[in-house]
Design an enzyme around this catalytic site. Sequence first.
Site, PDB file in Angstrom:
ATOM      1  N   ASP A   1       5.408  -1.487  -2.066  1.00 46.35           N
ATOM      2  CA  ASP A   1       4.945  -2.001  -3.357  1.00 46.35           C
ATOM      3  C   ASP A   1       4.259  -3.349  -3.142  1.00 46.35           C
ATOM      4  OD1 ASP A   1       4.528  -2.440  -6.003  1.00 46.35           O
ATOM      5  OD2 ASP A   1       6.632  -2.379  -6.606  1.00 46.35           O
TER       6      ASP A   1
ATOM      7  N   ASP B   1      -0.766   0.236  -6.950  1.00 46.39           N
ATOM      8  CA  ASP B   1      -0.169  -0.771  -6.086  1.00 46.39           C
ATOM      9  C   ASP B   1       1.111  -0.362  -5.378  1.00 46.39           C
ATOM     10  OD1 ASP B   1       1.209  -0.619  -8.442  1.00 46.39           O
ATOM     11  OD2 ASP B   1       1.564  -2.769  -8.612  1.00 46.39           O
ATOM     12  N   GLU B   2       1.491   0.897  -5.453  1.00 46.21           N
ATOM     13  CA  GLU B   2       2.706   1.315  -4.757  1.00 46.21           C
ATOM     14  C   GLU B   2       2.589   2.768  -4.312  1.00 46.21           C
ATOM     15  OE1 GLU B   2       6.279   1.771  -7.208  1.00 46.21           O
ATOM     16  OE2 GLU B   2       5.035   1.385  -8.976  1.00 46.21           O
TER      17      GLU B   2
END
Length: 385
Positions: free
Chosen positions: A9, A104-105
Amino acid sequence: MARCIFHIDLDAFFVSVEQVLNPKLKGKPVIVGGDPERRGVVASASYEARRLGIHAGMPLSGARHLCPQATFIRANFSRYRDASTKFMEILADFSPQIEPLGLDEAYLDVTGCEEPYGSPEKLALAIKERIHKELKLTASVGIATCKVVAKIASELCKPDGLLEVAPGGEQDFLNPLPVAKLPGVGKKTEQALKRMDISTIGELASVPLDVVREQFGAIGIVIHSYAKGIDDRRVEAPGEPKSISKQITFAKDSLDRRLLEANLRWVCQEVGEELRCRNKRAKCVAIRLRYADFKTITRQLTLKEASDGNQVIFTTALQLLNKALAQQRKPIRLIGVRISNLVGKEKQLHMFNSNIEKLEHLNGAIELIRRKYGPTAIKMGKDIT
């Protein structure tokens, strides 16, 4: 052989991307979301701002009240998508089994891939180093034998952390944590569990399954397994998206036609750009209107021919807006556009109408300019100044 799952993350992603472009923002309270004088919500906040109680999803006005000295930045999703693409490319160099979760992860199944590095921890450090070297961003990594434990681990070691839960240690790791840390346990479920005198994950795991299933149904079975550290879900790429949507909330409720049309055009441009980035066309266009009294309506039309053109999407959306305004003239708080029934890029060329192809070339040229010089480098004549 136990699986080895990473949950990776990026920390405060939107803010971190802005700080890379403007290093003067580092170490300061920064909020991505827009102008606090207008309606809207926080999309991302730096850790300096989070320490003051600011979090994603809260109203921008509330964030300004808590931290008036913060720097507020309008979100630039084109910029974030570019960084996300590079992030996923880095992950692909370490394992082909990737499951992105937003921009984003991602989950990464690295079972067997860790051997050249000597250990899962060393592999995770190599990934973090690549991300920092190439993107100037930091990432937190949770390592476990299953997805749910890896995700919880990454959340607990933020920012810029690394936390490994050894095989067999899942239950000991989870037991003392608040039950709200489990994916699938929202506020209502947490409150219901507290009425059952369950406040930790360990307490949930010790309750007989029949009791949890009777109280919560199918989701109860899932969270009970998670509480025991059991999660057999595979790491796999998500399916094709079924729709694309964007919306904007106005600073003040409005019936100003020029304002409504300009914002509608902007939203249509945003969904059109994303549609073309995915090499898709859409067969259905819908608008979403929320009035001052919070009543929300949706209206949609099916196109005669699938399209990815901004003008086609806007013309259809404007038709829907005009019809809605004719039926009910109330100040509007929010306007959104959703395109669905997505199909491939292939199509039959028009023999006698070259205007459609010309518009498509124009859209492509405009996007190239905006990507290079920013979203405001070129505007339509009717756009907001």
